[in-house]
Motif scaffolding. Sequence first.
Motif, short mmCIF file in Angstrom:
data_model
loop_
_atom_site.label_atom_id
_atom_site.label_comp_id
_atom_site.label_asym_id
_atom_site.label_seq_id
_atom_site.Cartn_x
_atom_site.Cartn_y
_atom_site.Cartn_z
N ALA A 199 -25.91 -11.40 49.96
CA ALA A 199 -25.27 -12.15 51.03
C ALA A 199 -25.87 -13.25 51.23
N ASN A 200 -25.57 -14.57 51.45
CA ASN A 200 -25.86 -15.68 51.81
C ASN A 200 -26.65 -16.48 50.39
N THR A 201 -26.42 -16.08 49.21
CA THR A 201 -27.05 -16.58 48.28
C THR A 201 -25.91 -17.27 47.23
N SER A 202 -26.22 -17.96 46.21
CA SER A 202 -25.16 -18.48 45.16
C SER A 202 -24.76 -17.32 44.36
N LEU A 203 -23.75 -17.53 43.64
CA LEU A 203 -23.07 -16.55 42.83
C LEU A 203 -22.39 -17.13 41.74
N PRO A 204 -22.96 -17.36 40.47
CA PRO A 204 -22.26 -17.95 39.30
C PRO A 204 -21.48 -16.98 38.60
N TYR A 205 -20.14 -17.55 38.08
CA TYR A 205 -19.43 -16.76 37.28
C TYR A 205 -19.27 -17.38 35.63
N THR A 206 -19.44 -16.78 34.58
CA THR A 206 -19.24 -17.42 33.30
C THR A 206 -17.98 -16.79 33.15
N VAL A 207 -17.04 -17.97 32.85
CA VAL A 207 -15.56 -17.64 32.47
C VAL A 207 -15.46 -18.28 30.91
N THR A 208 -14.63 -17.38 30.13
CA THR A 208 -14.27 -17.73 28.86
C THR A 208 -12.91 -17.46 28.66
N VAL A 209 -12.41 -18.50 27.72
CA VAL A 209 -10.83 -18.17 27.38
C VAL A 209 -11.03 -18.48 26.00
N LYS A 210 -10.65 -17.29 25.17
CA LYS A 210 -10.63 -17.58 23.82
C LYS A 210 -9.43 -17.10 23.14
N ASN A 211 -8.76 -18.03 22.01
CA ASN A 211 -7.51 -17.92 21.33
C ASN A 211 -7.88 -16.94 20.30
N THR A 212 -7.35 -15.62 20.49
CA THR A 212 -7.25 -14.63 19.27
C THR A 212 -6.27 -14.28 18.38
N GLY A 213 -5.30 -15.37 18.73
CA GLY A 213 -4.06 -15.04 17.88
C GLY A 213 -4.26 -16.27 16.54
N ALA A 214 -3.40 -16.14 16.10
CA ALA A 214 -3.23 -16.81 14.56
C ALA A 214 -2.64 -18.15 14.52
N LEU A 215 -2.03 -18.42 15.92
CA LEU A 215 -1.29 -19.83 16.12
C LEU A 215 -2.24 -20.65 17.34
N ALA A 216 -2.23 -21.85 17.16
CA ALA A 216 -2.69 -22.60 18.29
C ALA A 216 -1.91 -22.32 19.56
N ALA A 217 -2.65 -22.27 20.72
CA ALA A 217 -2.12 -22.14 21.97
C ALA A 217 -1.85 -23.18 22.72
N GLN A 218 -0.82 -23.36 23.20
CA GLN A 218 -0.52 -24.90 23.85
C GLN A 218 -0.26 -24.53 25.19
N ASN A 219 -0.70 -25.70 26.15
CA ASN A 219 -0.37 -25.49 27.60
C ASN A 219 -1.05 -24.64 28.28
N ILE A 220 -2.37 -24.25 28.19
CA ILE A 220 -2.87 -23.25 28.67
C ILE A 220 -3.22 -23.46 30.01
N ALA A 221 -2.79 -22.28 30.94
CA ALA A 221 -3.12 -22.29 32.48
C ALA A 221 -4.06 -21.36 32.80
N LEU A 222 -4.95 -21.59 33.40
CA LEU A 222 -6.00 -20.52 33.69
C LEU A 222 -6.21 -20.52 35.27
N GLU A 223 -5.97 -19.26 35.87
CA GLU A 223 -6.12 -19.14 37.37
C GLU A 223 -7.06 -18.28 37.68
N ILE A 224 -7.97 -18.44 38.45
CA ILE A 224 -8.85 -17.46 39.09
C ILE A 224 -8.94 -17.49 40.71
N GLN A 225 -8.71 -16.30 41.20
CA GLN A 225 -8.78 -15.96 42.69
C GLN A 225 -10.25 -15.51 42.96
N LEU A 226 -11.00 -16.52 43.74
CA LEU A 226 -12.22 -15.81 44.19
C LEU A 226 -12.08 -14.92 45.15
#
Length: 204
Positions: free
Chosen positions: A6-33
């Motif tokens: 409590a009362n300290t910093s909290l870092p989150y490492t976020v990684t988004v990777k395209n594991t498909g065979a095609l390019a992924a378009q218009n990517i929207a990432l939503e994070i709820q803290l």
Amino acid sequence: PASAVANTSLPYTVTVKNTGALAAQNIALEIQLPANVTYLSQNSSVTPTINGQILTWNFAALDPNQQISFIISGHVNPQAVIGDVLALQGSVTSSTSEDTPNNNSVTMQTTVIEGHDFVPGISPATSVLAIGATSSYQITVKNTGLIADQYNLSISGLNAQWYALADPSVALSAGETKDISVTISALSCNDTGAHPFTVDVTSA
């Protein structure tokens, strides 16, 4: 991270990777803290929109096997109590059709723990001292907690005129260790005999 204080910093490492065979378009990432985490900053190339605890990033595209990684910095609120579970929710969508959409969401749980902890020690365990001579002990204090702390030292069981404590208070960073010397003197023949004593170390 699995744990936080409590009362300290909290870092989150976020990684988004395209594991498909095609390019992924218009990517929207939503994070709820989590409710007990206050958003501070992030270091991606895109500025998110913020709606309460929900942060949303819009990325243009990811080629096959391409990924984006960045850090979100938060602060655990002081009112968070030990044992609270801070659950972060994340999800990602794309305008490109996917074969495996079931891997597009994640939950990360962080447990609030006690941040103060330490291990004391003394060496040697016993000592034989001649009248008029002095003997030295080393008190070791290691901060095994997750945050910096202040420790107060005191000695009980000995006449205060017999000993000198080099430093009655020490400040240690997380993981830091310090040795504090104690010098004990036998002043007269009346002092002969066994004199057990206790070194008290307390977190401030």
